[in-house]
Design a protein around this motif. Structure first.
Motif, PDB file in Angstrom:
ATOM      1  N   ALA A   1       0.812  -1.221   0.000  1.00 40.42           N
ATOM      2  CA  ALA A   1       0.000   0.000   0.000  1.00 40.42           C
ATOM      3  C   ALA A   1       0.846   1.271   0.000  1.00 40.42           C
ATOM      4  O   ALA A   1       0.387   2.328   0.421  1.00 40.42           O
ATOM      5  N   TYR A   2       2.094   1.191  -0.468  1.00 39.32           N
ATOM      6  CA  TYR A   2       2.852   2.421  -0.677  1.00 39.32           C
ATOM      7  C   TYR A   2       2.087   3.294  -1.681  1.00 39.32           C
ATOM      8  O   TYR A   2       2.048   4.509  -1.566  1.00 39.32           O
ATOM      9  N   ALA A   3       1.482   2.626  -2.664  1.00 36.35           N
ATOM     10  CA  ALA A   3       0.588   3.288  -3.623  1.00 36.35           C
ATOM     11  C   ALA A   3      -0.704   2.481  -3.682  1.00 36.35           C
ATOM     12  O   ALA A   3      -0.665   1.252  -3.710  1.00 36.35           O
ATOM     13  N   ILE A   4      -1.839   3.174  -3.677  1.00 36.43           N
ATOM     14  CA  ILE A   4      -3.138   2.513  -3.792  1.00 36.43           C
ATOM     15  C   ILE A   4      -3.960   3.224  -4.861  1.00 36.43           C
ATOM     16  O   ILE A   4      -3.639   4.343  -5.264  1.00 36.43           O
ATOM     17  N   THR A   5      -5.031   2.572  -5.318  1.00 37.60           N
ATOM     18  CA  THR A   5      -5.894   3.221  -6.305  1.00 37.60           C
ATOM     19  C   THR A   5      -6.738   4.296  -5.630  1.00 37.60           C
ATOM     20  O   THR A   5      -6.982   4.261  -4.419  1.00 37.60           O
ATOM     21  N   VAL A   6      -7.214   5.229  -6.434  1.00 34.93           N
ATOM     22  CA  VAL A   6      -8.071   6.291  -5.911  1.00 34.93           C
ATOM     23  C   VAL A   6      -9.339   5.688  -5.308  1.00 34.93           C
ATOM     24  O   VAL A   6      -9.820   6.129  -4.259  1.00 34.93           O
ATOM     25  N   HIS A   7      -9.887   4.654  -5.958  1.00 33.95           N
ATOM     26  CA  HIS A   7     -11.096   4.008  -5.438  1.00 33.95           C
ATOM     27  C   HIS A   7     -10.888   3.503  -4.007  1.00 33.95           C
ATOM     28  O   HIS A   7     -11.767   3.632  -3.159  1.00 33.95           O
ATOM     29  N   LYS A   8      -9.715   2.926  -3.748  1.00 32.35           N
ATOM     30  CA  LYS A   8      -9.446   2.362  -2.423  1.00 32.35           C
ATOM     31  C   LYS A   8      -9.233   3.444  -1.367  1.00 32.35           C
ATOM     32  O   LYS A   8      -9.233   3.156  -0.175  1.00 32.35           O
ATOM     33  N   SER A   9      -9.052   4.694  -1.781  1.00 39.57           N
ATOM     34  CA  SER A   9      -8.789   5.770  -0.824  1.00 39.57           C
ATOM     35  C   SER A   9     -10.058   6.402  -0.278  1.00 39.57           C
ATOM     36  O   SER A   9      -9.998   7.227   0.640  1.00 39.57           O
ATOM     37  N   GLN A  10     -11.209   6.041  -0.831  1.00 40.34           N
ATOM     38  CA  GLN A  10     -12.454   6.681  -0.428  1.00 40.34           C
ATOM     39  C   GLN A  10     -12.696   6.529   1.075  1.00 40.34           C
ATOM     40  O   GLN A  10     -12.478   5.472   1.652  1.00 40.34           O
ATOM     41  N   GLY A  11     -13.148   7.615   1.674  1.00 45.34           N
ATOM     42  CA  GLY A  11     -13.418   7.597   3.105  1.00 45.34           C
ATOM     43  C   GLY A  11     -12.203   7.876   3.960  1.00 45.34           C
ATOM     44  O   GLY A  11     -12.320   7.989   5.172  1.00 45.34           O
ATOM     45  N   SER A  12     -11.034   7.980   3.344  1.00 45.86           N
ATOM     46  CA  SER A  12      -9.806   8.227   4.090  1.00 45.86           C
ATOM     47  C   SER A  12      -9.265   9.609   3.749  1.00 45.86           C
ATOM     48  O   SER A  12      -9.549  10.161   2.684  1.00 45.86           O
ATOM     49  N   GLU A  13      -8.497  10.165   4.676  1.00 42.72           N
ATOM     50  CA  GLU A  13      -7.740  11.387   4.423  1.00 42.72           C
ATOM     51  C   GLU A  13      -6.298  11.144   4.821  1.00 42.72           C
ATOM     52  O   GLU A  13      -6.022  10.360   5.729  1.00 42.72           O
ATOM     53  N   TYR A  14      -5.387  11.814   4.140  1.00 40.31           N
ATOM     54  CA  TYR A  14      -3.965  11.660   4.402  1.00 40.31           C
ATOM     55  C   TYR A  14      -3.343  13.054   4.481  1.00 40.31           C
ATOM     56  O   TYR A  14      -3.760  13.964   3.745  1.00 40.31           O
ATOM     57  N   PRO A  15      -2.337  13.240   5.325  1.00 48.01           N
ATOM     58  CA  PRO A  15      -1.680  14.551   5.362  1.00 48.01           C
ATOM     59  C   PRO A  15      -1.174  14.983   3.984  1.00 48.01           C
ATOM     60  O   PRO A  15      -1.326  16.137   3.593  1.00 48.01           O
ATOM     61  N   VAL A  16      -0.579  14.030   3.254  1.00 46.42           N
ATOM     62  CA  VAL A  16      -0.003  14.341   1.946  1.00 46.42           C
ATOM     63  C   VAL A  16      -0.487  13.320   0.916  1.00 46.42           C
ATOM     64  O   VAL A  16      -0.477  12.112   1.184  1.00 46.42           O
ATOM     65  N   VAL A  17      -0.894  13.817  -0.232  1.00 42.20           N
ATOM     66  CA  VAL A  17      -1.312  12.942  -1.325  1.00 42.20           C
ATOM     67  C   VAL A  17      -0.511  13.304  -2.571  1.00 42.20           C
ATOM     68  O   VAL A  17      -0.378  14.479  -2.919  1.00 42.20           O
ATOM     69  N   ILE A  18       0.029  12.285  -3.232  1.00 42.39           N
ATOM     70  CA  ILE A  18       0.701  12.461  -4.526  1.00 42.39           C
ATOM     71  C   ILE A  18      -0.131  11.727  -5.569  1.00 42.39           C
ATOM     72  O   ILE A  18      -0.470  10.546  -5.395  1.00 42.39           O
ATOM     73  N   ILE A  19      -0.462  12.418  -6.665  1.00 48.68           N
ATOM     74  CA  ILE A  19      -1.339  11.853  -7.685  1.00 48.68           C
ATOM     75  C   ILE A  19      -0.600  11.819  -9.019  1.00 48.68           C
ATOM     76  O   ILE A  19      -0.349  12.869  -9.617  1.00 48.68           O
ATOM     77  N   PRO A  20      -0.219  10.630  -9.518  1.00 46.90           N
ATOM     78  CA  PRO A  20       0.371  10.550 -10.858  1.00 46.90           C
ATOM     79  C   PRO A  20      -0.703  10.830 -11.920  1.00 46.90           C
ATOM     80  O   PRO A  20      -1.798  10.274 -11.840  1.00 46.90           O
ATOM     81  N   MET A  21      -0.382  11.676 -12.869  1.00 45.56           N
ATOM     82  CA  MET A  21      -1.309  11.991 -13.954  1.00 45.56           C
ATOM     83  C   MET A  21      -0.555  11.885 -15.272  1.00 45.56           C
ATOM     84  O   MET A  21       0.178  12.795 -15.667  1.00 45.56           O
ATOM     85  N   VAL A  22      -0.699  10.748 -15.950  1.00 42.71           N
ATOM     86  CA  VAL A  22      -0.009  10.525 -17.217  1.00 42.71           C
ATOM     87  C   VAL A  22      -1.018  10.017 -18.243  1.00 42.71           C
ATOM     88  O   VAL A  22      -2.007   9.365 -17.896  1.00 42.71           O
ATOM     89  N   THR A  23      -0.773  10.315 -19.502  1.00 41.72           N
ATOM     90  CA  THR A  23      -1.705   9.900 -20.557  1.00 41.72           C
ATOM     91  C   THR A  23      -1.719   8.385 -20.726  1.00 41.72           C
ATOM     92  O   THR A  23      -2.631   7.842 -21.351  1.00 41.72           O
ATOM     93  N   GLN A  24      -0.727   7.696 -20.179  1.00 40.99           N
ATOM     94  CA  GLN A  24      -0.713   6.233 -20.182  1.00 40.99           C
ATOM     95  C   GLN A  24      -1.972   5.684 -19.501  1.00 40.99           C
ATOM     96  O   GLN A  24      -2.424   4.585 -19.793  1.00 40.99           O
ATOM     97  N   HIS A  25      -2.555   6.467 -18.587  1.00 38.21           N
ATOM     98  CA  HIS A  25      -3.762   6.069 -17.856  1.00 38.21           C
ATOM     99  C   HIS A  25      -5.025   6.630 -18.509  1.00 38.21           C
ATOM    100  O   HIS A  25      -6.045   6.819 -17.841  1.00 38.21           O
ATOM    101  N   PHE A  26      -4.967   6.874 -19.808  1.00 36.24           N
ATOM    102  CA  PHE A  26      -6.034   7.563 -20.535  1.00 36.24           C
ATOM    103  C   PHE A  26      -7.422   7.012 -20.220  1.00 36.24           C
ATOM    104  O   PHE A  26      -8.380   7.756 -19.986  1.00 36.24           O
ATOM    105  N   VAL A  27      -7.543   5.700 -20.179  1.00 33.08           N
ATOM    106  CA  VAL A  27      -8.857   5.079 -20.035  1.00 33.08           C
ATOM    107  C   VAL A  27      -9.526   5.426 -18.708  1.00 33.08           C
ATOM    108  O   VAL A  27     -10.749   5.401 -18.596  1.00 33.08           O
ATOM    109  N   LEU A  28      -8.741   5.783 -17.690  1.00 33.61           N
ATOM    110  CA  LEU A  28      -9.322   6.072 -16.374  1.00 33.61           C
ATOM    111  C   LEU A  28      -9.187   7.537 -15.959  1.00 33.61           C
ATOM    112  O   LEU A  28      -9.449   7.874 -14.806  1.00 33.61           O
ATOM    113  N   LEU A  29      -8.788   8.387 -16.878  1.00 31.15           N
ATOM    114  CA  LEU A  29      -8.656   9.807 -16.547  1.00 31.15           C
ATOM    115  C   LEU A  29     -10.034  10.457 -16.600  1.00 31.15           C
ATOM    116  O   LEU A  29     -10.530  10.825 -17.661  1.00 31.15           O
ATOM    117  N   GLN A  30     -10.663  10.580 -15.439  1.00 29.95           N
ATOM    118  CA  GLN A  30     -12.009  11.121 -15.331  1.00 29.95           C
ATOM    119  C   GLN A  30     -12.045  12.226 -14.290  1.00 29.95           C
ATOM    120  O   GLN A  30     -11.271  12.227 -13.335  1.00 29.95           O
TER     121      GLN A  30
END
Length: 731
Positions: free
Chosen positions: A647-676
């Motif tokens: 869980a060093y990295a988790i999906t956004v879906h799995k983060s629901q209901g949680s908060e973290y002091p710091v969040v890093i979000i990778p945003m690359v076109t390689q993930h085109f199908v799920l960029l919503q």
């Protein structure tokens, strides 16, 4: 020219590596007279360290690892020499026999020891020092070992991994082979981790016809289960037939009998729709959706225990004591809660939802009401409790879920002792959890659901918050005003910009002042990966003082790719935990200190999907791994490690209901199908103090523009407007 096959025989000493599917292992084999252990590679089936095995295969040279013996066939061979029999008996395969006792047994029976014990196990009592109780224990262990070996050989011959084979034996016991031979597809229904394709491979190997009714039924049910996993309560008939035909490689024409057979057995329910093909539900899903609607309607239509009238005069002093200046929308939301039996308050970050909950609690208690507080996850419940200075529980603990008791202990027969139940982070509620809540509420009680309908929908099936809002079954207040303190946060401001379809803005830095939102450009996914590693391990801890493991959470849109969860978990495990001794299970490597997440609800262990903890112990002898979740320590058998993931990295879906002091979000076109849009919005709202987007501006633009949320097939909103549906009580 291929090398000729050879036969070697020896004692399996140690398994150095085994793949998850059980099809490949690297082991050490002690061969008499060889001068040292021999490396063997391939499928070792059900054989265990300590057993004497005979292997047919070929020698080969591996450029990295040297000379190896590649397995074509392997089988357990019972030893024939006195020394070999003694080693076999005390190898740990038979509980209750150690080196001293093994020597006594072989001294008594000689080289015929194993044949004698196999033919008449009770003769073990002839050996001096073995009494009745000890003999019975040895006999039972011998018999069980023989059964296990027979079952394991059968299962591993079908390329079922050792972990899954152990689960199958635990489920079916000695009847495992017979059960599987009668209906291999039962595995997919009964065993977590075995899907339709594994069961189908066993059935095909056994010669089952591709158009056999059992296979077609199993394929249809599998497609409905997959739809359930994707959030749907049902599938339209045409979509189900198309998916099933593709899965089974058959014509849709042959599926009619299978569907009718499932309907006759009450495994599925077909329900006409106003337009298009009928809806096909699994019966359990149909029952849950109908019951949820019935109980919500019961609450809405039942009279309140008390009629409060105008509460404005009572609310004003409460707000002053709390130090709040309530905005008009907040004031209306609070009063709406006391004017409706079922209420929804929805809004984005910084719109005052927590303020409203605090005021509602105070006002309800001022009126003599008993208030219950709950949230879907432990983290969300803790935040709710801290904000209200009251006890808040997870829904499962509030309703007292009991594995031994067979479910939630609060229900229609034993309702909750509350007048008002407040559920925070309600966007996470799936239909099943909402059903459990409303079943447990007495007629006079009110229900307040607080959440953000613009976030990703629940991981489980249904679209609860959206359906209740659409149906207008209760009072609904949408909060849109961002309050002054929240306006100072670039995280909050940019979350709302993204939700409106606007690009996020990076705040202008003043001198050395640190902001709470940044974007870091990366020209490629691999460069993004490198920059994320640098941020987590060095830059953020140095600049902000946050701990790289405890404070920072990476939220990736998907599993695959250079900045998908799978790859990031591997590289970050190496960065944080390179020196720790690891346990290798298939493709997974576990180390003490690893950050891990539970991936499904385990009611027996009281640990739930999305819970994050740290590995604190690995016991190879006992074959257990311990994880600390907050203050609780949970022990996993090696066979159940498929419930965990790094869980060093988790999906956004799995983060629901949680908060973290710091969040890093990778945003690359390689993930085109799920960029919503709602995915990026949800990820950003998980950050409490610092959020960083790493990747390309183009990927962010794609996500912001894409507001096409995935359609979920659900009938809850429709059912809330009608009363004639009745559940079908069947499997």
């Amino acid at each position: 020219m291929s090398q000729q096959s050879e036969i070697i025989k020896g004692t399996l000493k140690r398994v150095r590596f085994a793949s998850d599917d059980g099809a490949f292992a690297v082991c050490e084999l002690d061969v008499d007279g060889s001068g040292g252990p021999v490396t063997i590679v391939g499928n070792i089936l059900a054989t265990q360290p300590g057993e004497l095995v005979e292997i047919v295969g070929r020698w080969q040279e591996n450029q990295r690892f040297g000379r190896q013996f590649a397995i074509d066939r392997i089988q357990t061979v019972l030893p024939t020499t006195r020394e070999g029999i003694e080693r076999y008996l005390c190898s740990g395969l038979i509980e209750g026999i150690g080196p001293v006792l093994a020597e006594r047994i072989v001294t008594h029976f000689g080289e015929a020891t194993l044949d004698i014990i196999d033919a008449d196990p009770l003769r073990i009592k002839e050996v001096a020092g073995i009494g009745k109780v000890r003999a019975e224990r040895i006999v039972a262990a011998w018999g069980e070992g023989r059964l296990v070996r027979n079952v394991m050989v059968f299962l591993r011959s079908h390329n079922i991994s050792a972990n899954l084979a152990a689960k199958i034996f635990k489920q079916y016991g000695p009847q495992a082979v017979e059960t599987i031979q009668q209906n291999p597809y039962q595995l997919a229904e009964d065993i977590y981790g075995i899907g339709f394709r594994t069961a189908d491979a066993i059935a095909q190997k056994a010669g089952m016809d591709a158009n056999a009714l059992e296979r077609l039924r199993a394929g249809v049910l599998h497609c409905l289960r997959e739809a359930h996993s994707d959030g749907h309560m049902y599938l339209p008939l045409t979509a189900l037939l198309e998916a099933s035909a593709n899965l089974l490689a058959v014509s849709t024409d042959v599926l009619g009998d299978a569907l009718e057979s499932l309907r006759h057995d009450r495994r599925v329910v077909l329900e006409p729709l106003d337009a298009g093909s009928p809806a096909v539900f699994r019966t359990g899903a149909y029952n849950v959706e109908v019951e949820t609607a019935l109980h919500l309607r019961r609450l809405v239509e039942a009279p309140a225990f008390l009629s409060f009238g105008d509460l404005s005069d009572a609310l004003s002093p409460i707000a002053r004591r709390l130090g709040f200046d309530l905005a008009a929308a907040q004031h209306a939301a609070i009063l709406s809660t006391f004017g409706h039996k079922v209420s929804v308050i929805t809004g984005g970050p910084g719109t005052g939802k927590t303020t409203i909950i605090q005021a509602v609690c105070r006002l309800a208690e001022h009126l003599g009401q008993r208030v219950g507080l709950a949230a879907p996850t432990g983290r969300a419940a803790r935040r709710l409790g801290e904000a209200t200075e009251r006890e808040a529980k997870t829904v499962h603990r509030l309703l007292e879920y009991s594995f031994k008791g067979g479910g939630f202990q609060y229900n229609e027969e034993r309702p909750l002792d509350v007048d008002l139940l407040i559920v925070d982070e309600a966007s996470m509620l799936d239909t099943y959890l909402l059903s459990a809540i409303v079943r447990a509420l007495p007629d006079q009680a009110s229900l307040l659901l607080v959440g953000d309908v613009d976030q990703l929908p629940s991981v489980g099936p249904g679209n609860v918050l959206g359906d209740i809002i659409t149906s207008a079954a209760g009072g609904v207040v949408r909060l849109t005003e961002i309050f002054r303190q929240a306006e100072e946060s670039a995280i909050v401001v940019n979350a709302h910009r993204i939700n409106r379809g606007q690009m996020p803005l990076v705040p202008v830095r003043r001198g050395d002042e640190l902001a709470d939102f940044y974007t870091i450009s990366a020209e490629s996914p691999l460069q993004a990966q490198e920059r994320i590693i640098e941020l987590v391990t060095r830059r953020i801890p140095q600049a902000f003082g946050y701990d790289g493991l405890d404070d920072i959470q990476i939220l990736s849109p998907m599993h695959k790719g250079d900045v998908g969860c799978a790859m990031l978990n591997r590289v970050l495990q190496q960065a944080f935990n390179a020196e720790a001794v690891s346990l290798v299970r298939g493709q997974a490597s576990w180390k003490v200190g690893d950050k891990v997440m539970q991936t499904r609800n385990n009611y027996e262990q009281d640990v739930f999907n999305g819970d994050i903890g740290r590995i604190v112990a690995i016991d190879a002898g006992e074959k257990t791994l311990d994880v600390r979740f907050d203050e609780r320590r949970v022990t996993y058998e090696f066979a159940n490690l498929d419930e965990l993931t790094l869980a060093y990295a988790i999906t956004v879906h799995k983060s629901q209901g949680s908060e973290y002091p710091v969040v890093i979000i990778p945003m690359v076109t390689q993930h085109f199908v799920l960029l919503q849009r709602n995915l990026l919005y949800t990820a950003l709202t998980r950050a409490r103090k610092l959020a960083i987007l790493v990747g390309s501006e183009e990927a962010v633009k794609i996500a912001v523009k894409n507001d096409r949320a995935q359609l979920r097939y659900t009938r809850l909103a429709h059912r809330l407007l009608r009363a004639e549906d009745e559940p079908i009580f069947a499997r």
